[in-house]
Design a protein around this motif. Structure first.
Motif, PDB file in Angstrom:
ATOM      1  N   SER A 288      -2.410   2.213   4.952  1.00 13.12           N
ATOM      2  CA  SER A 288      -1.323   3.118   5.316  1.00 13.12           C
ATOM      3  C   SER A 288      -1.882   4.393   5.935  1.00 13.12           C
ATOM      4  O   SER A 288      -2.968   4.845   5.574  1.00 13.12           O
ATOM      5  CB  SER A 288      -0.498   3.480   4.072  1.00 13.12           C
ATOM      6  OG  SER A 288       0.042   2.325   3.491  1.00 13.12           O
TER       7      SER A 288
ATOM      8  N   GLU B 244       6.442   8.584  -3.842  1.00 13.48           N
ATOM      9  CA  GLU B 244       6.017   7.222  -4.178  1.00 13.48           C
ATOM     10  C   GLU B 244       7.126   6.476  -4.908  1.00 13.48           C
ATOM     11  O   GLU B 244       7.355   5.290  -4.657  1.00 13.48           O
ATOM     12  CB  GLU B 244       4.739   7.242  -5.006  1.00 13.48           C
ATOM     13  CG  GLU B 244       3.544   7.692  -4.180  1.00 13.48           C
ATOM     14  CD  GLU B 244       2.236   7.610  -4.930  1.00 13.48           C
ATOM     15  OE1 GLU B 244       2.148   6.852  -5.919  1.00 13.48           O
ATOM     16  OE2 GLU B 244       1.300   8.291  -4.518  1.00 13.48           O
TER      17      GLU B 244
ATOM     18  N   ASP C 169       0.852  -1.189   0.000  1.00 10.21           N
ATOM     19  CA  ASP C 169       0.000   0.000   0.000  1.00 10.21           C
ATOM     20  C   ASP C 169       0.885   1.236   0.000  1.00 10.21           C
ATOM     21  O   ASP C 169       1.851   1.316   0.750  1.00 10.21           O
ATOM     22  CB  ASP C 169      -0.896   0.027   1.231  1.00 10.21           C
ATOM     23  CG  ASP C 169      -1.911  -1.102   1.245  1.00 10.21           C
ATOM     24  OD1 ASP C 169      -2.172  -1.673   0.171  1.00 10.21           O
ATOM     25  OD2 ASP C 169      -2.419  -1.421   2.321  1.00 10.21           O
TER      26      ASP C 169
ATOM     27  N   ALA D 217       2.832  13.344   0.793  1.00  9.84           N
ATOM     28  CA  ALA D 217       2.892  12.311  -0.245  1.00  9.84           C
ATOM     29  C   ALA D 217       2.847  12.961  -1.627  1.00  9.84           C
ATOM     30  O   ALA D 217       1.953  13.734  -1.937  1.00  9.84           O
ATOM     31  CB  ALA D 217       1.737  11.330  -0.081  1.00  9.84           C
TER      32      ALA D 217
ATOM     33  N   ALA E 220      -2.149   8.450   6.924  1.00  9.43           N
ATOM     34  CA  ALA E 220      -2.164   9.675   6.123  1.00  9.43           C
ATOM     35  C   ALA E 220      -0.804  10.371   6.192  1.00  9.43           C
ATOM     36  O   ALA E 220      -0.163  10.407   7.233  1.00  9.43           O
ATOM     37  CB  ALA E 220      -3.252  10.616   6.618  1.00  9.43           C
ATOM     38  N   ASP E 221      -0.370  10.915   5.063  1.00 11.51           N
ATOM     39  CA  ASP E 221       0.884  11.658   4.984  1.00 11.51           C
ATOM     40  C   ASP E 221       0.657  12.849   4.055  1.00 11.51           C
ATOM     41  O   ASP E 221       0.581  12.686   2.844  1.00 11.51           O
ATOM     42  CB  ASP E 221       2.000  10.773   4.444  1.00 11.51           C
ATOM     43  CG  ASP E 221       3.340  11.497   4.377  1.00 11.51           C
ATOM     44  OD1 ASP E 221       3.399  12.713   4.653  1.00 11.51           O
ATOM     45  OD2 ASP E 221       4.332  10.839   4.037  1.00 11.51           O
ATOM     46  N   PRO E 222       0.556  14.045   4.609  1.00  6.09           N
ATOM     47  CA  PRO E 222       0.286  15.216   3.766  1.00  6.09           C
ATOM     48  C   PRO E 222       1.412  15.540   2.792  1.00  6.09           C
ATOM     49  O   PRO E 222       1.229  16.306   1.858  1.00  6.09           O
ATOM     50  CB  PRO E 222       0.100  16.346   4.774  1.00  6.09           C
ATOM     51  CG  PRO E 222       0.804  15.885   6.000  1.00  6.09           C
ATOM     52  CD  PRO E 222       0.701  14.385   6.007  1.00  6.09           C
TER      53      PRO E 222
ATOM     54  N   ARG F  47       1.553   5.413   0.418  1.00  7.61           N
ATOM     55  CA  ARG F  47       1.151   6.419   1.410  1.00  7.61           C
ATOM     56  C   ARG F  47      -0.247   6.937   1.076  1.00  7.61           C
ATOM     57  O   ARG F  47      -0.576   7.146  -0.086  1.00  7.61           O
ATOM     58  CB  ARG F  47       2.114   7.606   1.390  1.00  7.61           C
ATOM     59  CG  ARG F  47       3.528   7.245   1.722  1.00  7.61           C
ATOM     60  CD  ARG F  47       4.387   8.476   1.577  1.00  7.61           C
ATOM     61  NE  ARG F  47       5.792   8.121   1.554  1.00  7.61           N
ATOM     62  CZ  ARG F  47       6.729   8.861   2.129  1.00  7.61           C
ATOM     63  NH1 ARG F  47       6.410   9.974   2.761  1.00  7.61           N
ATOM     64  NH2 ARG F  47       7.974   8.487   2.058  1.00  7.61           N
ATOM     65  N   ASN F  48      -1.029   7.144   2.085  1.00  4.21           N
ATOM     66  CA  ASN F  48      -2.390   7.696   1.976  1.00  4.21           C
ATOM     67  C   ASN F  48      -3.365   6.762   1.270  1.00  4.21           C
ATOM     68  O   ASN F  48      -4.418   7.195   0.824  1.00  4.21           O
ATOM     69  CB  ASN F  48      -2.404   9.046   1.249  1.00  4.21           C
ATOM     70  CG  ASN F  48      -1.717  10.121   2.032  1.00  4.21           C
ATOM     71  OD1 ASN F  48      -1.759  10.124   3.260  1.00  4.21           O
ATOM     72  ND2 ASN F  48      -1.079  11.040   1.347  1.00  4.21           N
ATOM     73  N   ARG F  49      -3.035   5.493   1.142  1.00  8.16           N
ATOM     74  CA  ARG F  49      -3.940   4.549   0.485  1.00  8.16           C
ATOM     75  C   ARG F  49      -3.987   3.259   1.291  1.00  8.16           C
ATOM     76  O   ARG F  49      -3.037   2.905   1.964  1.00  8.16           O
ATOM     77  CB  ARG F  49      -3.465   4.252  -0.928  1.00  8.16           C
ATOM     78  CG  ARG F  49      -3.581   5.471  -1.818  1.00  8.16           C
ATOM     79  CD  ARG F  49      -2.865   5.197  -3.137  1.00  8.16           C
ATOM     80  NE  ARG F  49      -2.775   6.387  -3.933  1.00  8.16           N
ATOM     81  CZ  ARG F  49      -1.826   7.304  -3.789  1.00  8.16           C
ATOM     82  NH1 ARG F  49      -0.900   7.169  -2.880  1.00  8.16           N
ATOM     83  NH2 ARG F  49      -1.807   8.366  -4.568  1.00  8.16           N
TER      84      ARG F  49
END
Length: 72
Positions: free
Chosen positions: A38, A49, A31, A44, A40-42, A33-35
């Motif tokens: 995983s 990725e 997975d 991303a 949340a990572d602002p 980041r943010n999906r």
């Protein structure tokens, strides 16, 4: 197996692609980041990725790999 396939968006792709598993092939679902599961990572970004995929490749000590993606 020696052929490695990295698949981001594993939480979406795994049910459809796990049948590709074979003695000659290693499937790695993950997975991003943010999906998926995983956190949340602002911060991303696409660059992050790519860096994450490279970090995964290095961690697994994989020289070459293929990837299967999904348009998101």
């Amino acid at each position: 197996g020696p052929q490695v396939i990295l698949m981001p968006l594993g939480f979406i792709l795994q049910p459809n692609f796990e049948r590709l598993a074979a003695p000659s092939r290693t499937l790695v679902f993950y997975d991003q980041r943010n999906r998926g599961r995983s956190g949340a990572d602002p911060k991303a970004t696409l660059a992050a990725e790519v860096a994450d995929m490279e970090a995964l490749r290095a961690h697994l000590k994989v020289e070459r790999f293929s990837t299967i993606g999904y348009s998101y």
